[in-house]
Scaffold this active site. Structure first.
Site, PDB file in Angstrom:
ATOM      1  N   GLY A  26       2.650   3.729   1.448  1.00  0.00           N
ATOM      2  CA  GLY A  26       3.142   4.098   3.029  1.00  0.00           C
ATOM      3  C   GLY A  26       3.427   5.472   2.947  1.00  0.00           C
ATOM      4  O   GLY A  26       3.489   5.870   4.214  1.00  0.00           O
ATOM      5  N   ASP A  77       9.387   6.376   7.192  1.00  0.00           N
ATOM      6  CA  ASP A  77       9.138   7.689   7.742  1.00  0.00           C
ATOM      7  C   ASP A  77       7.999   8.231   6.880  1.00  0.00           C
ATOM      8  O   ASP A  77       7.796   9.459   7.277  1.00  0.00           O
ATOM      9  CB  ASP A  77      10.569   8.412   7.925  1.00  0.00           C
ATOM     10  CG  ASP A  77      11.081   8.578   6.356  1.00  0.00           C
ATOM     11  OD1 ASP A  77      10.362   8.237   5.498  1.00  0.00           O
ATOM     12  OD2 ASP A  77      12.198   9.175   6.393  1.00  0.00           O
ATOM     13  N   ARG A 117       2.450  13.493  -9.158  1.00  0.00           N
ATOM     14  CA  ARG A 117       2.394  12.394 -10.052  1.00  0.00           C
ATOM     15  C   ARG A 117       1.357  12.345 -10.570  1.00  0.00           C
ATOM     16  O   ARG A 117       0.229  12.122 -10.037  1.00  0.00           O
ATOM     17  CB  ARG A 117       3.010  11.034  -9.492  1.00  0.00           C
ATOM     18  CG  ARG A 117       3.368  10.055 -10.420  1.00  0.00           C
ATOM     19  CD  ARG A 117       4.195   9.062 -10.207  1.00  0.00           C
ATOM     20  NE  ARG A 117       3.551   8.041  -9.040  1.00  0.00           N
ATOM     21  CZ  ARG A 117       3.980   7.056  -8.549  1.00  0.00           C
ATOM     22  NH1 ARG A 117       5.396   6.756  -8.759  1.00  0.00           N
ATOM     23  NH2 ARG A 117       3.306   6.024  -8.011  1.00  0.00           N
ATOM     24  N   GLY A 149       0.740  -1.219  -0.003  1.00  0.00           N
ATOM     25  CA  GLY A 149      -0.009  -0.059   0.157  1.00  0.00           C
ATOM     26  C   GLY A 149       0.924   1.289   0.199  1.00  0.00           C
ATOM     27  O   GLY A 149       1.987   1.289   0.029  1.00  0.00           O
ATOM     28  N   ASP A 199       3.737  -4.880  -7.381  1.00  0.00           N
ATOM     29  CA  ASP A 199       3.409  -3.624  -6.933  1.00  0.00           C
ATOM     30  C   ASP A 199       4.012  -2.403  -7.853  1.00  0.00           C
ATOM     31  O   ASP A 199       3.258  -1.266  -7.762  1.00  0.00           O
ATOM     32  CB  ASP A 199       3.565  -3.187  -5.422  1.00  0.00           C
ATOM     33  CG  ASP A 199       5.007  -3.178  -5.166  1.00  0.00           C
ATOM     34  OD1 ASP A 199       5.716  -4.610  -5.638  1.00  0.00           O
ATOM     35  OD2 ASP A 199       5.621  -2.367  -4.607  1.00  0.00           O
TER      36      ASP A 199
HETATM   37  P1  AMP Z   1       8.424   1.438  -3.660  1.00  0.00           P
HETATM   38  O1  AMP Z   1       9.817   0.710  -3.460  1.00  0.00           O
HETATM   39  O2  AMP Z   1       8.686   2.907  -3.994  1.00  0.00           O
HETATM   40  O3  AMP Z   1       7.851   0.872  -4.893  1.00  0.00           O
HETATM   41  O4  AMP Z   1       7.734   1.202  -2.316  1.00  0.00           O
HETATM   42  C1  AMP Z   1       7.491  -0.045  -1.696  1.00  0.00           C
HETATM   43  C2  AMP Z   1       6.603  -0.007  -0.676  1.00  0.00           C
HETATM   44  O5  AMP Z   1       7.268   0.335   0.401  1.00  0.00           O
HETATM   45  C3  AMP Z   1       5.251   0.875  -0.982  1.00  0.00           C
HETATM   46  O6  AMP Z   1       4.241   0.295  -0.035  1.00  0.00           O
HETATM   47  C4  AMP Z   1       5.810   2.031  -0.286  1.00  0.00           C
HETATM   48  O7  AMP Z   1       4.758   2.794  -0.039  1.00  0.00           O
HETATM   49  C5  AMP Z   1       6.578   1.699   0.844  1.00  0.00           C
HETATM   50  N1  AMP Z   1       7.786   2.749   1.126  1.00  0.00           N
HETATM   51  C6  AMP Z   1       8.592   3.040   0.569  1.00  0.00           C
HETATM   52  N2  AMP Z   1       9.422   4.056   1.169  1.00  0.00           N
HETATM   53  C7  AMP Z   1       8.688   4.403   2.173  1.00  0.00           C
HETATM   54  C8  AMP Z   1       8.840   5.173   3.319  1.00  0.00           C
HETATM   55  N3  AMP Z   1       9.992   6.164   3.211  1.00  0.00           N
HETATM   56  N4  AMP Z   1       7.866   5.540   4.095  1.00  0.00           N
HETATM   57  C9  AMP Z   1       6.835   4.639   4.224  1.00  0.00           C
HETATM   58  N5  AMP Z   1       6.717   3.805   3.324  1.00  0.00           N
HETATM   59  C10 AMP Z   1       7.757   3.503   2.283  1.00  0.00           C
HETATM   60 MG    MG Z   2       6.107   1.117  -5.436  1.00  0.00          MG
END
Ligand code: AMP
Ligand code: MG
Length: 495
Positions: free
Chosen positions: A98, A131, A182, A96, A262
């Site tokens: 985050g 964070d 975005r 989800g 995802d």
């Molecule tokens: P991504 O690698 O950006 O596709 O993120 C993978 C998952 O990690 C997703 O659920 C993001 O929302 C969560 N996520 C990545 N970085 C953060 C962060 N700094 N704080 C909270 N959730 C994160």
């Molecule tokens: Mg992602």
């Protein structure tokens, strides 16, 4: 259900909330955290205009409020979206948003519905240990690379703006924080379907999954609604869109770096520019991401990974294909079985164009030509981008740049003789082979400068990559390979 709403400073934004209304099980109403001191770092003016947003207004305080989620238009329903996903092959049932929010949907000036989404807007209930924030460097990276991809004609989510928040973000060092605004034709992912399927398994029915599929059909593949089997037609459309997309990545030498389920859209747009990078030396084994130690998402693996991800999508959609599981699996296998051929056709057509050759060439002539070129490029560690421009020069009679790039000259000359005999169109080649892509050393240099407060290198890089096919004097360094001492390039996921 469109409402025209004004922010306090009368920024007129008609934000819809179709996803939130139609799929409340996947939409958690949430708010962005406040920015300390918002400062605009980058704005895509053509995109703003195309969304019916006034670029001048976006630069005002209320505009920055919209772009950071801190001034929510009345009536809008920002949500964190729920999704699951296979990350490096392992299943996470609850990922989800985050650190992201879907602000809502906008109708653009062409009448298309587009998501307006924020990344780095603070912790949500999906944040787990994170964070909720994002740093200036990685958000500007997404801005630059997605602008480049758009200019290259590759389907992609777009970056409307990057706004510095004035907050400090703790990574390996303390970095300045930012929010990326975005725009996407939607944020539906393979992982959205996995999540919906799991909800159905808990509840003992598939109504969320069905609603999600209906939503996806309406937004992306409306023709599927009229098919005999609309959900199979939806799946077929996703398979086709992803085959085209990954072929376009391969043609331009793009390595996504984190093709988790995802991070794969239903629309067929590229999403989530994290550890991505463009090839310099052509090599299928190329990996840039520091965490991809097994090379799962290596350049040459991308078509196979896309197909693997689509198999996960089929698994999630099975109950929609047929009530009988065996029959559903047979349907899925037949549909997914078409991926390889669709990919090969898209890649072959793209390579034919890159080589300036006409349609309708005999496959027996074309295929070996392409295979041998691939070998020559890999064996010679040939710079992927500039080589195709060098070949156009060869087609015009200047053999030196291309011959200077390869190692095996005997093999290359033999290959070139066969290719030239087909009378390649050099001008057509220059229309499809970019001069400028966001080269890794230039991206790093620009992001480092921006993190230190100097935006000029990012702006110059954007100027080059926004007109990738148009060779311009004074931009030579944007077309040149990294200097030797740049070394092996590594990208980091800790964005
Ligand atoms: P991504 O690698 O950006 O596709 O993120 C993978 C998952 O990690 C997703 O659920 C993001 O929302 C969560 N996520 C990545 N970085 C953060 C962060 N700094 N704080 C909270 N959730 C994160
Ligand atoms: Mg992602």
């Amino acid at each position: 259900m469109t409402e025209t709403i004004s922010t306090p400073a009368a920024l007129p934004v008609a934000l819809q909330h179709r996803f939130a209304d139609e799929l409340p099980e996947l939409a958690l109403p949430w708010r962005a955290e406040d920015a300390v001191e918002a400062r605009l770092l980058a704005l895509s003016e053509d995109l703003a205009t195309g969304l019916g947003l006034d670029p001048v207004a976006l630069r005002t305080e209320s505009g920055l409020g919209l772009l950071t989620g801190t001034v929510v238009p009345a009536g809008a329903t920002p949500v964190a979206q729920g999704y699951a996903g296979h990350q490096f092959g392992g299943y996470s049932p609850r990922l989800g948003d985050g650190r992201a929010l879907l602000l809502g949907e906008l109708t653009d000036t062409d009448g298309r519905l587009r998501d307006l989404h924020l990344k780095g807007s603070g912790r949500t209930p999906f944040a787990r240990g994170g964070d909720g924030r994002a740093a200036v460097g990685p958000m500007l990276r997404e801005h630059v690379v997605s602008e480049a991809m758009h200019a290259l004609g590759i389907p992609t989510t777009r970056s409307l703006a990057v706004v510095a928040t004035g907050r400090a973000v703790q990574r390996e060092t303390v970095l300045p924080g930012a929010v990326l605004a975005r725009v996407a034709s939607s944020h539906l992912r393979v992982g959205s379907f996995q999540y919906a399927r799991a909800l159905g398994a808990q509840a003992g029915d598939d109504q969320v999954l069905r609603r999600l599929a209906d939503h996806a059909i309406a937004r992306h593949h409306p023709d599927a609604a009229d098919a005999d089997a609309p959900y199979v037609a939806l799946y077929d459309a996703v398979v086709a869109a992803q085959a085209e997309l990954v072929a376009s990545w391969m043609l331009v030498g793009f390595v996504h770096g984190v093709m988790n389920t995802d991070n794969m859209t239903i629309s067929g747009e590229t999403i989530d520019y994290g550890p991505c990078a463009f090839l310099e030396a052509h090599d299928p084994a190329t990996v840039f991401s520091s965490i991809d130690t097994g090379g799962r998402y290596a350049y040459g693996n991308q078509p196979a990974v896309a197909s693997w991800n689509l198999a996960r999508l089929a698994e999630a959609m099975l109950p929609l294909f047929d009530a009988d599981e065996e029959a559903a699996i047979a349907i899925a296998q037949e549909s997914l079985g078409r991926f390889a051929g669709l990919y090969a056709d898209a890649w072959t057509a793209g390579m034919r164009a890159k080589l300036g050759l006409p349609e309708g060439l005999d496959d027996q002539v074309l295929r070996p030509l392409l295979e041998e070129l691939e070998e020559l490029m890999t064996g010679g560690h040939v710079d992927h981008t500039s080589f195709f421009r060098s070949l156009a020069r060869l087609a015009r009679g200047d053999a030196e740049p291309a011959r200077g790039a390869v190692l095996d000259l005997v093999a290359f000359d033999a290959w070139a003789e066969r290719w030239l005999a087909l009378e390649p169109d050099a001008d057509a080649m220059d229309r499809v082979n970019p001069v400028y892509v966001p080269r890794n050393h230039l991206v790093e240099e620009a992001l480092d400068a921006a993190t230190g407060g100097d935006l000029a290198p990012v702006e110059r890089l954007l100027e080059a990559v926004r007109r990738p096919y148009d060779e311009r004097p004074g931009l030579e360094r944007y077309a040149a390979q990294a200097p030797e001492d740049f070394g092996r390039y590594v990208t980091y996921c800790g964005t």
